[in-house]
Design an enzyme around this catalytic site. Structure first.
Site, PDB file in Angstrom:
ATOM      1  N   MET A  81       0.658  -1.251   0.109  1.00  0.00           N
ATOM      2  CA  MET A  81      -0.054  -0.029   0.074  1.00  0.00           C
ATOM      3  C   MET A  81       0.773   1.242   0.044  1.00  0.00           C
ATOM      4  SD  MET A  81      -3.068  -1.041   2.698  1.00  0.00           S
ATOM      5  CE  MET A  81      -4.068   0.405   2.241  1.00  0.00           C
ATOM      6  N   HIS A  82       0.259   2.319  -0.233  1.00  0.00           N
ATOM      7  CA  HIS A  82       0.713   3.887  -0.120  1.00  0.00           C
ATOM      8  C   HIS A  82       1.835   4.258  -1.107  1.00  0.00           C
ATOM      9  CE1 HIS A  82      -1.534   3.344   3.710  1.00  0.00           C
ATOM     10  NE2 HIS A  82      -0.720   2.632   3.999  1.00  0.00           N
ATOM     11  N   ASP A 240      -2.669  -5.096   0.082  1.00  0.00           N
ATOM     12  CA  ASP A 240      -2.379  -6.210   0.612  1.00  0.00           C
ATOM     13  C   ASP A 240      -3.012  -6.615   1.767  1.00  0.00           C
ATOM     14  OD1 ASP A 240      -1.068  -4.155   2.083  1.00  0.00           O
ATOM     15  OD2 ASP A 240       1.020  -4.835   1.748  1.00  0.00           O
TER      16      ASP A 240
END
Length: 498
Positions: A81-82, A240
């Protein structure tokens, strides 16, 4: 027999699973790629490394598979992520991706709160502002690389860039978009207020789809390179943690996931996006359509045990290190550990706090310290559960995945400290299985992810709370909660000497 592929784009490697219609993993391939640490706190990767290694994995699956590649019907993705991937008008990366664990954006976090106010930010995003989130990285590039920022056509999340290179299509799903601080998670649209406040053009935000949405097929070039069918159906995939929840069957009320790896995650299903946790935990869209999940994080979960092993036990194998911990009573004969080796996330967003052993005396052996470390990690995870419970959530069972499932005593300890049944799944495959399940449902094998989970996922064991141990641990948990406020200022003072 038909098959699907689940691709899990992790921080250090991409893992690919070939799964058949009864949920069996027929083939598993993993391909590593490097991390870049150009400066202290920086964590980057070249996006095309992800693509190259994913393609290498797909080619290996086709070469190893004994069946006909035409039998592989769908593919979907899970991803870290991110991470920020900036693309120009030709969809080429403008710079290395800035990853979730990059910590350069402390000033940007502060600026977001100063501009909008803490309450307004939490109301708009339902999340705390942390260095890992994508918006903070966009603001860093605005400030430090303005010419590059001006050339940006669209930003993407890591898995979405890989999928773009396989299909030629630009999308992201709601579960990954939720980790940017730019999504209105209830309305499931980009947040105009956040974008306007920080001069982010709407055109820079990729189109939004559900995680199980079909977004295209392989390009002719990719099909030829990998040996896969050009008609292979490609599904968006999810973040995820969202895919981890799917792969663990956390798809209805009462279901909660605990994942213990280097860090620790407590993730709980939410039917609604309307609750207010005041930024104490993360609040994201699920990979399942129309629902959500809340999540707490322990930064140094398995890392605490690895650190102890490497520092004090001469790298002793984990199995040997944990032998005999069942002979140590709950509470480790008065020894308490807080796992704040690298700061803490939930419920204390504190980069300065550090770990403690409390109550050491001459009777304590290596076994006492090991059990205390396990108990401290599990107490930290319970703090996230208590945030959920404080909002009226009833947690009926917890699915445990990750390294902790290798030790029966630690699983029993989770049952006793959380005071809830702990479920161990057979064949724990985590986010990669969740991605495969998205492809399976998208391909029409099942009506829903719940139906898929009922077919694919099998319970191997259930650990029930021991009432006597629950009583002891409830008392000790109250003591554990006293340690953070008692040591927070001291940790800040000691930071000057590190």
């Amino acid at each position: 027999m038909s098959y699907v592929i689940g691709v899990d784009l992790g921080t250090s490697a991409v893992k690919l699973l070939l799964v058949n219609q009864v949920g069996e993993v027929v083939l598993e391939v993993s391909k590593e790629y490097p991390l870049l640490h150009g400066k202290a706190g920086y964590s980057e990767q070249y996006p095309d490394d992800w693509v190259r290694q994913t393609l290498a994995g797909l080619k290996e699956i086709v070469a190893t598979f004994s069946g006909d590649p035409e039998e592989i019907e769908g593919i979907s993705f899970s991803g870290q992520m991110h991470g920020l991937v900036l693309l120009d008008e030709t969809h080429k990366p403008l710079r290395p991706a800035i990853l979730w664990n990059d910590t350069r954006t402390t000033a940007e976090c502060k600026a977001i709160y100063e501009k909008l106010g803490v309450e307004n930010v939490h109301k708009a995003t339902k999340n705390p502002v942390l260095e890992g989130f994508t918006l903070t990285k966009l603001l860093w590039v605005q400030t430090h690389e303005p010419e590059l920022y001006a050339r940006t056509s669209v930003f993407m999340l890591p898995k979405d860039y890989v999928r773009l290179k396989l299909t030629g299509e630009v999308h992201t799903d709601f579960s990954d978009a939720a980790g940017t601080l730019l999504l209105d998670i209830e309305k499931k649209q980009w947040n105009d207020e956040m974008c306007k406040s920080f001069q982010i053009k709407p055109s820079m935000c990729p189109p939004l789809v559900e995680a199980q949405a079909e977004v295209g097929t392989l390009t002719t070039e990719i099909a030829a390179e990998t040996g896969l069918s050009a008609s292979l159906r490609v599904f968006a995939g999810g973040a995820d943690n969202a895919c981890g929840a799917i792969g663990a069957g956390v798809l209805e009320e009462g279901k909660t996931l605990v994942s213990i790896g280097t860090s620790g995650v407590v993730l709980s299903y939410e039917a609604s996006g309307s609750k207010d946790f005041a930024g104490k935990v993360h609040y994201f869209n699920h990979g399942a359509p129309g629902v959500f999940y809340t999540m707490g994080v322990t930064l140094a979960a398995g890392h605490s045990l690895s650190w102890f092993r490497q520092t004090f036990s001469e790298g002793k194998p984990f199995k040997e290190l944990l032998e005999g911990i069942e002979t140590i009573p709950p509470g480790s004969d008065g020894l308490l550990f807080t796992p704040y080796l690298t700061g803490e996330r939930t419920p204390h967003v504190d980069a300065a706090i550090r770990a403690s052993f409390i109550g050491i005396d001459a009777r304590h052996t290596e076994g006492h310290f090991v059990r205390a470390v396990l108990e401290g990690i599990t107490f930290s995870l319970r703090e996230s559960l208590e945030v959920f419970r404080s909002q009226g959530k009833e947690i009926t069972e917890v699915v445990s995945i990750g390294g902790a499932v290798k030790n029966k005593q630690w699983l029993q300890m989770q049952a006793d400290i959380f005071n809830v049944d702990i479920v161990k799944l057979a064949g724990d495959q985590g986010p990669g299985m969740g991605a495969a399940m998205l492809a399976a449902v998208g391909s029409g094998w099942f009506e829903s992810l719940r139906d898929c989970a009922a077919s694919f996922l099998k319970q191997e064991a259930i650990y029930h709370p021991n009432p006597d141990h629950v009583h002891v641990y409830n008392q000790l948990f109250a003591f554990y909660q006293d340690v953070y406020p008692a040591t927070a200022k001291l940790s800040q003072k000691l930071a000057n000497f590190r």
